[in-house]
Motif scaffolding. Structure first.
Motif, PDB file in Angstrom:
ATOM      1  N   ILE A 218       0.847  -1.188   0.000  1.00 13.25           N
ATOM      2  CA  ILE A 218       0.000   0.000   0.000  1.00 13.25           C
ATOM      3  C   ILE A 218       0.881   1.237   0.000  1.00 13.25           C
ATOM      4  O   ILE A 218       1.840   1.331   0.772  1.00 13.25           O
ATOM      5  N   VAL A 219       0.569   2.169  -0.876  1.00 16.84           N
ATOM      6  CA  VAL A 219       1.262   3.463  -0.916  1.00 16.84           C
ATOM      7  C   VAL A 219       0.224   4.532  -0.573  1.00 16.84           C
ATOM      8  O   VAL A 219      -0.798   4.660  -1.252  1.00 16.84           O
ATOM      9  N   LEU A 220       0.485   5.278   0.497  1.00 14.90           N
ATOM     10  CA  LEU A 220      -0.426   6.332   0.932  1.00 14.90           C
ATOM     11  C   LEU A 220      -0.028   7.661   0.293  1.00 14.90           C
ATOM     12  O   LEU A 220       1.146   8.015   0.276  1.00 14.90           O
ATOM     13  N   LEU A 221      -1.035   8.372  -0.213  1.00 17.74           N
ATOM     14  CA  LEU A 221      -0.776   9.639  -0.887  1.00 17.74           C
ATOM     15  C   LEU A 221      -1.610  10.765  -0.269  1.00 17.74           C
ATOM     16  O   LEU A 221      -2.772  10.569   0.070  1.00 17.74           O
ATOM     17  N   GLU A 222      -0.993  11.915  -0.126  1.00 18.00           N
ATOM     18  CA  GLU A 222      -1.712  13.117   0.310  1.00 18.00           C
ATOM     19  C   GLU A 222      -2.448  13.665  -0.911  1.00 18.00           C
ATOM     20  O   GLU A 222      -1.980  14.555  -1.606  1.00 18.00           O
ATOM     21  N   ALA A 223      -3.606  13.122  -1.159  1.00 17.12           N
ATOM     22  CA  ALA A 223      -4.341  13.457  -2.382  1.00 17.12           C
ATOM     23  C   ALA A 223      -5.824  13.242  -2.156  1.00 17.12           C
ATOM     24  O   ALA A 223      -6.241  12.705  -1.122  1.00 17.12           O
ATOM     25  N   ASP A 224      -6.642  13.645  -3.135  1.00 15.64           N
ATOM     26  CA  ASP A 224      -8.065  13.347  -3.061  1.00 15.64           C
ATOM     27  C   ASP A 224      -8.343  12.045  -3.809  1.00 15.64           C
ATOM     28  O   ASP A 224      -7.411  11.321  -4.194  1.00 15.64           O
ATOM     29  N   HIS A 225      -9.606  11.754  -4.030  1.00 19.69           N
ATOM     30  CA  HIS A 225     -10.001  10.486  -4.643  1.00 19.69           C
ATOM     31  C   HIS A 225      -9.428  10.305  -6.046  1.00 19.69           C
ATOM     32  O   HIS A 225      -9.098   9.198  -6.458  1.00 19.69           O
ATOM     33  N   TYR A 226      -9.279  11.413  -6.775  1.00 16.65           N
ATOM     34  CA  TYR A 226      -8.740  11.341  -8.140  1.00 16.65           C
ATOM     35  C   TYR A 226      -7.232  11.556  -8.103  1.00 16.65           C
ATOM     36  O   TYR A 226      -6.685  12.418  -8.788  1.00 16.65           O
ATOM     37  N   LEU A 227      -6.559  10.711  -7.344  1.00 17.95           N
ATOM     38  CA  LEU A 227      -5.127  10.894  -7.076  1.00 17.95           C
ATOM     39  C   LEU A 227      -4.243  10.741  -8.305  1.00 17.95           C
ATOM     40  O   LEU A 227      -3.123  11.257  -8.334  1.00 17.95           O
ATOM     41  N   TYR A 228      -4.746  10.079  -9.341  1.00 19.98           N
ATOM     42  CA  TYR A 228      -3.943   9.898 -10.555  1.00 19.98           C
ATOM     43  C   TYR A 228      -3.784  11.203 -11.331  1.00 19.98           C
ATOM     44  O   TYR A 228      -2.900  11.313 -12.179  1.00 19.98           O
ATOM     45  N   ARG A 229      -4.642  12.189 -11.052  1.00 26.26           N
ATOM     46  CA  ARG A 229      -4.516  13.478 -11.739  1.00 26.26           C
ATOM     47  C   ARG A 229      -3.327  14.283 -11.215  1.00 26.26           C
ATOM     48  O   ARG A 229      -2.719  15.052 -11.965  1.00 26.26           O
ATOM     49  N   THR A 230      -3.032  14.134  -9.934  1.00 28.49           N
ATOM     50  CA  THR A 230      -2.010  14.972  -9.302  1.00 28.49           C
ATOM     51  C   THR A 230      -0.745  14.221  -8.900  1.00 28.49           C
ATOM     52  O   THR A 230       0.283  14.852  -8.654  1.00 28.49           O
ATOM     53  N   HIS A 231      -0.821  12.878  -8.815  1.00 29.30           N
ATOM     54  CA  HIS A 231       0.322  12.099  -8.341  1.00 29.30           C
ATOM     55  C   HIS A 231       0.707  10.996  -9.327  1.00 29.30           C
ATOM     56  O   HIS A 231       1.179   9.930  -8.932  1.00 29.30           O
ATOM     57  N   SER A 232       0.514  11.247 -10.607  1.00 28.36           N
ATOM     58  CA  SER A 232       0.771  10.217 -11.615  1.00 28.36           C
ATOM     59  C   SER A 232       2.241   9.797 -11.659  1.00 28.36           C
ATOM     60  O   SER A 232       2.552   8.606 -11.788  1.00 28.36           O
ATOM     61  N   ALA A 233       3.165  10.748 -11.562  1.00 30.48           N
ATOM     62  CA  ALA A 233       4.591  10.410 -11.601  1.00 30.48           C
ATOM     63  C   ALA A 233       4.970   9.526 -10.419  1.00 30.48           C
ATOM     64  O   ALA A 233       5.723   8.546 -10.572  1.00 30.48           O
ATOM     65  N   GLU A 234       4.444   9.847  -9.254  1.00 26.93           N
ATOM     66  CA  GLU A 234       4.720   9.058  -8.049  1.00 26.93           C
ATOM     67  C   GLU A 234       4.133   7.657  -8.161  1.00 26.93           C
ATOM     68  O   GLU A 234       4.737   6.671  -7.728  1.00 26.93           O
ATOM     69  N   ILE A 235       2.943   7.565  -8.748  1.00 26.87           N
ATOM     70  CA  ILE A 235       2.300   6.259  -8.938  1.00 26.87           C
ATOM     71  C   ILE A 235       3.155   5.365  -9.830  1.00 26.87           C
ATOM     72  O   ILE A 235       3.430   4.201  -9.509  1.00 26.87           O
ATOM     73  N   VAL A 236       3.602   5.910 -10.957  1.00 28.10           N
ATOM     74  CA  VAL A 236       4.384   5.119 -11.911  1.00 28.10           C
ATOM     75  C   VAL A 236       5.738   4.731 -11.326  1.00 28.10           C
ATOM     76  O   VAL A 236       6.201   3.587 -11.483  1.00 28.10           O
ATOM     77  N   GLU A 237       6.378   5.635 -10.636  1.00 27.50           N
ATOM     78  CA  GLU A 237       7.682   5.338 -10.028  1.00 27.50           C
ATOM     79  C   GLU A 237       7.563   4.192  -9.024  1.00 27.50           C
ATOM     80  O   GLU A 237       8.364   3.249  -9.032  1.00 27.50           O
ATOM     81  N   ASN A 238       6.547   4.243  -8.177  1.00 34.32           N
ATOM     82  CA  ASN A 238       6.354   3.183  -7.182  1.00 34.32           C
ATOM     83  C   ASN A 238       5.928   1.867  -7.818  1.00 34.32           C
ATOM     84  O   ASN A 238       6.348   0.796  -7.367  1.00 34.32           O
ATOM     85  N   LEU A 239       5.122   1.949  -8.859  1.00 34.22           N
ATOM     86  CA  LEU A 239       4.694   0.730  -9.552  1.00 34.22           C
ATOM     87  C   LEU A 239       5.886   0.021 -10.184  1.00 34.22           C
ATOM     88  O   LEU A 239       6.027  -1.209 -10.065  1.00 34.22           O
ATOM     89  N   ARG A 240       6.754   0.757 -10.819  1.00 33.50           N
ATOM     90  CA  ARG A 240       7.920   0.151 -11.468  1.00 33.50           C
ATOM     91  C   ARG A 240       8.851  -0.496 -10.443  1.00 33.50           C
ATOM     92  O   ARG A 240       9.379  -1.591 -10.676  1.00 33.50           O
ATOM     93  N   MET A 241       9.035   0.160  -9.308  1.00 29.53           N
ATOM     94  CA  MET A 241       9.867  -0.423  -8.246  1.00 29.53           C
ATOM     95  C   MET A 241       9.236  -1.695  -7.685  1.00 29.53           C
ATOM     96  O   MET A 241       9.927  -2.643  -7.340  1.00 29.53           O
ATOM     97  N   PHE A 242       7.903  -1.699  -7.599  1.00 30.63           N
ATOM     98  CA  PHE A 242       7.182  -2.867  -7.087  1.00 30.63           C
ATOM     99  C   PHE A 242       7.273  -4.047  -8.049  1.00 30.63           C
ATOM    100  O   PHE A 242       7.455  -5.202  -7.621  1.00 30.63           O
TER     101      PHE A 242
END
Length: 330
Positions: free
Chosen positions: A298-322
């Motif tokens: 689980i990766v926790l983000l300081e974001a709202d429900h549509y977190l992919y709009r504002t944290h897309s780079a962080e999502i992809v970086e963590n996904l690739r590491m996973f």
């Protein structure tokens, strides 16, 4: 001696005059309301036709049960990610744009717009989990996509839970974007409310309410053309028959998913908002979903429900590491 009969008649005459004025006011108000409703109705019809001419097509149409579902494909990566939207997203392939831009250098990204979403047709079939999952699978089979990471936002987490259990040999991992959890059910939606929402759409008042509200995309990272297209597709799809039927089926779909669990061997990764505005069970319930997973995170983000709009780079970086060590284990 003559009697004065006018003294008793004056109050009655004044009352009649007052009633006539009141009736005229009521009639005028009635006419004004009728004209206002008619203007809203015809402006909506005219605007809808005008917007159709401005709508820019994207993606490709894939036949499913005699209807067409829109699919948008990006990137040339060896691994494929299938992106599924949250409930009511007007145009998934456009709404996911910030995330697609971050994913496409590394993955082939396939965005599926279910019936009633984006540029896809409407269908007469019930919006049950079983039908939705079957339709998504049929699209992927038609495109000869047989191995992929399933990534779902919000309610698609519920459908994906059913999907990975039905097609375990095809899904290499599941990624939830603030995805729904079966134990946190949505409230039942009554038939009367659904009729009201349908009436709002047909009368044109849904468009008026959107016009009076805040621009949902004003602060988000979209170019002006994309924002314009998103607004057109919001007006096109808001409260359409498929989305209302999906809302009607939502409670039953949650109940059907409650006994399901993710396969233990399936890698599962959740990106979820750290501060849910409604429940304090959001994080614990997601933790329960992966407690038996061999590979769960689980990766926790300081974001709202549509977190992919504002944290897309962080999502992809963590996904690739996973995913990287999992590739090496194969």
């Amino acid at each position: 001696m003559e009697l004065d009969t006018t003294a008793g008649k004056k109050p009655t005459s004044g009352l009649k005059k007052w009633l006539r004025r009141l009736l005229k006011i009521i009639a005028a108000l009635g006419i004004a309301i009728f004209v206002f409703i008619a203007v809203v109705f015809f402006v909506n019809r005219f605007s809808s036709k005008s917007e159709q001419a401005k709508l820019l097509p994207y993606g490709q149409s894939v036949a499913v049960d005699g209807k067409y579902m829109n699919v948008s494909t990006h990137g040339q990566g060896d691994e494929t990610i299938v992106l599924l939207p949250g409930y009511g997203t007007a145009a998934p392939a456009l709404d996911f744009k910030p995330l697609i831009e971050q994913l496409s250098p590394f993955y082939k990204v396939v965005v599926i717009e279910p019936f009633g979403y984006g540029l896809s047709d409407l269908t007469d079939k019930e919006r049950s989990t079983d039908n939705i999952v079957s339709e998504i699978h049929e699209v992927l089979q038609s495109l000869e996509i047989n191995r992929y990471i399933l990534m779902g936002h919000s309610i698609s987490g519920l459908y994906s839970l059913d999907y990975v259990n039905k097609y375990p040999s095809e899904v290499s991992a599941f990624v939830g974007l603030d995805s729904s959890v079966p134990t946190l059910k949505e409230q039942k939606i009554g038939a009367s409310l659904l009729k009201q929402l349908s009436l709002l759409r047909e009368s044109g008042f849904a468009r008026l309410l959107l016009k009076l509200g805040d621009d949902p995309y004003a602060e988000w990272p979209y170019d002006e053309q994309t924002k314009e297209q998103l607004k057109i597709l919001i007006h096109k799809n808001i409260y359409n028959a498929n989305q209302l039927n999906e809302a009607e089926n939502m409670y039953a779909n949650f109940e059907a998913a409650e006994p399901l669990t993710f396969p233990k061997a399936l890698p599962v990764m959740f990106f979820i908002q750290v501060n849910h505005p409604v429940t304090d069970r959001w994080i614990p319930e997601h933790e329960k979903q992966i407690k038996d997973s061999v590979h769960g995170k689980i990766v926790l983000l300081e974001a709202d429900h549509y977190l992919y709009r504002t944290h897309s780079a962080e999502i992809v970086e963590n996904l690739r590491m996973f995913m990287e060590p999992l590739k090496q284990d194969k």
